[in-house]
Design a protein around this motif. Sequence first.
Motif, PDB file in Angstrom:
ATOM      1  N   VAL A  10      10.051  16.689   5.667  1.00  0.00           N
ATOM      2  CA  VAL A  10       9.038  16.908   4.624  1.00  0.00           C
ATOM      3  C   VAL A  10       8.206  15.635   4.465  1.00  0.00           C
ATOM      4  N   LEU A  11       8.910  14.520   4.436  1.00  0.00           N
ATOM      5  CA  LEU A  11       8.255  13.236   4.236  1.00  0.00           C
ATOM      6  C   LEU A  11       7.248  12.950   5.348  1.00  0.00           C
ATOM      7  N   PHE A  12       7.712  13.171   6.597  1.00  0.00           N
ATOM      8  CA  PHE A  12       6.839  12.823   7.717  1.00  0.00           C
ATOM      9  C   PHE A  12       5.632  13.745   7.810  1.00  0.00           C
ATOM     10  N   GLN A  13       5.748  14.925   7.197  1.00  0.00           N
ATOM     11  CA  GLN A  13       4.599  15.830   7.235  1.00  0.00           C
ATOM     12  C   GLN A  13       3.655  15.598   6.068  1.00  0.00           C
ATOM     13  N   SER A  14       4.118  14.811   5.094  1.00  0.00           N
ATOM     14  CA  SER A  14       3.298  14.643   3.898  1.00  0.00           C
ATOM     15  C   SER A  14       2.220  13.599   4.138  1.00  0.00           C
ATOM     16  N   GLU A  15       0.962  14.055   4.062  1.00  0.00           N
ATOM     17  CA  GLU A  15      -0.136  13.180   4.433  1.00  0.00           C
ATOM     18  C   GLU A  15      -0.379  12.058   3.421  1.00  0.00           C
ATOM     19  N   ASP A  16      -0.223  12.384   2.140  1.00  0.00           N
ATOM     20  CA  ASP A  16      -0.498  11.327   1.167  1.00  0.00           C
ATOM     21  C   ASP A  16       0.543  10.207   1.231  1.00  0.00           C
ATOM     22  N   VAL A  17       1.778  10.539   1.648  1.00  0.00           N
ATOM     23  CA  VAL A  17       2.767   9.470   1.852  1.00  0.00           C
ATOM     24  C   VAL A  17       2.311   8.563   2.987  1.00  0.00           C
ATOM     25  N   TRP A  18       1.901   9.171   4.082  1.00  0.00           N
ATOM     26  CA  TRP A  18       1.445   8.364   5.216  1.00  0.00           C
ATOM     27  C   TRP A  18       0.269   7.475   4.843  1.00  0.00           C
ATOM     28  N   SER A  19      -0.682   8.043   4.133  1.00  0.00           N
ATOM     29  CA  SER A  19      -1.861   7.221   3.822  1.00  0.00           C
ATOM     30  C   SER A  19      -1.487   6.104   2.848  1.00  0.00           C
ATOM     31  N   ALA A  20      -0.517   6.376   1.939  1.00  0.00           N
ATOM     32  CA  ALA A  20      -0.070   5.311   1.034  1.00  0.00           C
ATOM     33  C   ALA A  20       0.624   4.188   1.810  1.00  0.00           C
ATOM     34  N   VAL A  21       1.469   4.591   2.782  1.00  0.00           N
ATOM     35  CA  VAL A  21       2.164   3.579   3.598  1.00  0.00           C
ATOM     36  C   VAL A  21       1.138   2.720   4.333  1.00  0.00           C
ATOM     37  N   LEU A  22       0.161   3.404   4.949  1.00  0.00           N
ATOM     38  CA  LEU A  22      -0.844   2.661   5.719  1.00  0.00           C
ATOM     39  C   LEU A  22      -1.647   1.723   4.821  1.00  0.00           C
ATOM     40  N   LEU A  23      -2.047   2.242   3.663  1.00  0.00           N
ATOM     41  CA  LEU A  23      -2.823   1.412   2.737  1.00  0.00           C
ATOM     42  C   LEU A  23      -2.020   0.182   2.314  1.00  0.00           C
ATOM     43  N   SER A  24      -0.755   0.434   1.950  1.00  0.00           N
ATOM     44  CA  SER A  24       0.089  -0.682   1.512  1.00  0.00           C
ATOM     45  C   SER A  24       0.253  -1.726   2.614  1.00  0.00           C
ATOM     46  N   LEU A  25       0.496  -1.248   3.846  1.00  0.00           N
ATOM     47  CA  LEU A  25       0.690  -2.197   4.953  1.00  0.00           C
ATOM     48  C   LEU A  25      -0.590  -2.980   5.213  1.00  0.00           C
ATOM     49  N   LYS A  26      -1.720  -2.274   5.176  1.00  0.00           N
ATOM     50  CA  LYS A  26      -2.995  -2.926   5.436  1.00  0.00           C
ATOM     51  C   LYS A  26      -3.244  -4.027   4.391  1.00  0.00           C
ATOM     52  N   ILE A  27      -3.048  -3.642   3.118  1.00  0.00           N
ATOM     53  CA  ILE A  27      -3.246  -4.628   2.048  1.00  0.00           C
ATOM     54  C   ILE A  27      -2.270  -5.791   2.223  1.00  0.00           C
TER      55      ILE A  27
END
Lengths: 384, 280
Positions: B51-68
């Motif tokens: 479920v987690l890996f399919q959830s797009e908003d989780v992925w975008s949050a992870v990416l945003l956090s890593l980028k920041i």
Amino acid sequence: MVGQQATGVQDISETPWLDKDADSLVRIKGITKKFGEFTAVNNVDLDIYQGELFCLLGGSGCGKTTLLRMLAGFETPTSGSILIDGIDMSEVPPYERPTNMMFQSYALFPHMTVEKNIAFGLKQDKLPNSEIDDRIDGILKLVELQDYKKRRPQQLSGGQRQRVALARALVKEPKLLLLDEPLAALDKKLRKQTQFELANIQEQVGITFVVVTHDQEEAMTLSSRIAVMDKGEFVQTGTPTEIYEFPDSRFIADFIGSANILDGQIVKDGTDHVRVSTELGEIYIDHGQSIKEGSPVWVAIRPEKIHLSKNAPKKSGPNQAVGMVDDIGYLGNTSIYKIRLADDRIIDVTAPNQIRPKNRTHLITWEDKIYLHWDASSAMLLNK
Amino acid sequence: MNRNRSRFLSIMLTVGLIFLYVPMILLVIYSFNFSKLVPVWGGWSTRWYSVLFQSEDVWSAVLLSLKIAVINATFATLLGTLAGLAMVRFGRFRLRTLFGSMLVAPLVMPEIITGLSLLVFFISLKQLIGWPTERGFTTITIAHITFSLAYVAVIIQARLTGMDQNLEEAALDLGAKPFKVLTAITLPRLAPGMVAGWLLAFTLSLDDLVIASFVTGPGANTLPILIFSRIRLGLRPDINALATIIILFVAICVAIAALIMFRQQRRQELDEAIAAREMS
Ligand SMILES: Nc1ncnc2c1ncn2[C@@H]1O[C@H](COP(=O)(O)OP(=O)(O)O)[C@@H](O)[C@H]1O
Ligand SMILES: [Mg+2]
């Protein structure tokens, strides 16, 4: 490489500081350094000549390091000027000065090998690699560390680090090498041995050394000349012999070696001698400055210049005294005798060890009545 | 008596460790719970991970956090190093004490205050110069840099103070110009401190909820913001899965750090042993 310069200095006289026409390598004129209100170096003048091994000697905090750092360019003098080879150094940054410094902490770069440490200075001069390699080999041979090129400083003993630091500072063949307490971090035995090595290396490379030390024995062994510093000022400058035999102040007589210092008064100031009345009776000195009769002075006599005898002198006269052996300090090669005079004053006398198992009878021992005498040239007259 | 004491100490240690780790262990176990209701055990399953890996908003949050976090860490390390250098190496310049205390103030400032003041700052800035047009990635990054650089500066200051200043003077003395001294001597000596500072700034940024919440705008959710907003609606098993992955990530980082430290220590001990052999 490094040895070549040695040939160039041989025609220079042994005592260039006596030659009025000789050009000095370093000329320090009226230099003063203040840190805020505190004066670390106060109005110092000095000439140092090519090939000298010059020592700055003084107690801790008297401004030796500060003076050295001004020569290297790390501190800006508050006033006065420094000339090296005739060029005013006031606008010259450390990296363009013809000097190199060996730091008290050695300051070896911990992230570089011995080889890289030594190469660092040569690389800044953009020397070709082959020459850098040759020079490193030459200098490592001089300090006997050929097999340690690839070691890092942390992997060396204290003595080896000291030699790497010396090699790194020497390899650029500076006109002037500044050494801040180069031997202070070594243990006593190694220090003695290294003193001679350092003097030998200096002779081989012919580079002028300025060595800072607080150890007077080290200064005496190493140097061509010594400047004794106290509270930021030069007290006396001269060869080791001059400073030891002819101190020009009470401070020096007391600071260098040991001395019995007596209060006295000039009785007669003759052309080739002076007579001084002291607690030790009248002292006749066959040298000395011209001092007004009646003025108060001090007379210093080195403990080793006083002779002891159990027999009364044949005739009484100056430069004699009588006392009783109060204490004896046995130092192995010499002994210190504490002689108590009639007025309870203690005079130190040192004499070579005379204990011979066969003729114990001649031994001077506790409570012996003892006669002291010294040569007319042995006492030193001091008026400040 | 001594035995009693050591027993007491080991009991206390055990209790402490239990307090620290039992919650995390529970979290990991429940992330493998089949049941949708967190406290009800429904058997082992990895369904929440998918479920987690399919959830797009989780992925975008992870990416945003890593980028920041990466940008923040990099800039904070650069600026913090410069600030540390200025504090320790440039002698006594004017207002040095003031600058020094202002530099470390963010360390003790409540996050709420930092967040609030940064928000006020961004809003007035927008009114003044029309930038930043919208709050989100840029404003969070700037906010993170401002407080992480203080941490970096403290680390660098400590490292510089412990470093033999004569090293730099020796390099100058050997003919290196000031810039060369910086690159050949100072920076290599500072490198471990800079790496530590970078990692700290990275973690601080990944971890920050309060300040990011203040200065973020619509649509820009960092991982902590996302997790917190979801948890507010009740415990969720997919968030447990996400937390488990984060724990794993942190554990790996800690292991690597420990390994590096261990190897450094080994090297130092070896050096000392070699040096000791040279003495004799
Ligand atoms: N950078 C500095 N700022 C303030 N005082 C200093 C500084 N450097 C040296 N001093 C002071 O100057 C005096 C002489 O120092 P130094 O030259 O290092 O003495 P020495 O090397 O003879 O032991 C000492 O009292 C020391 O505290
Ligand atoms: Mg000193």
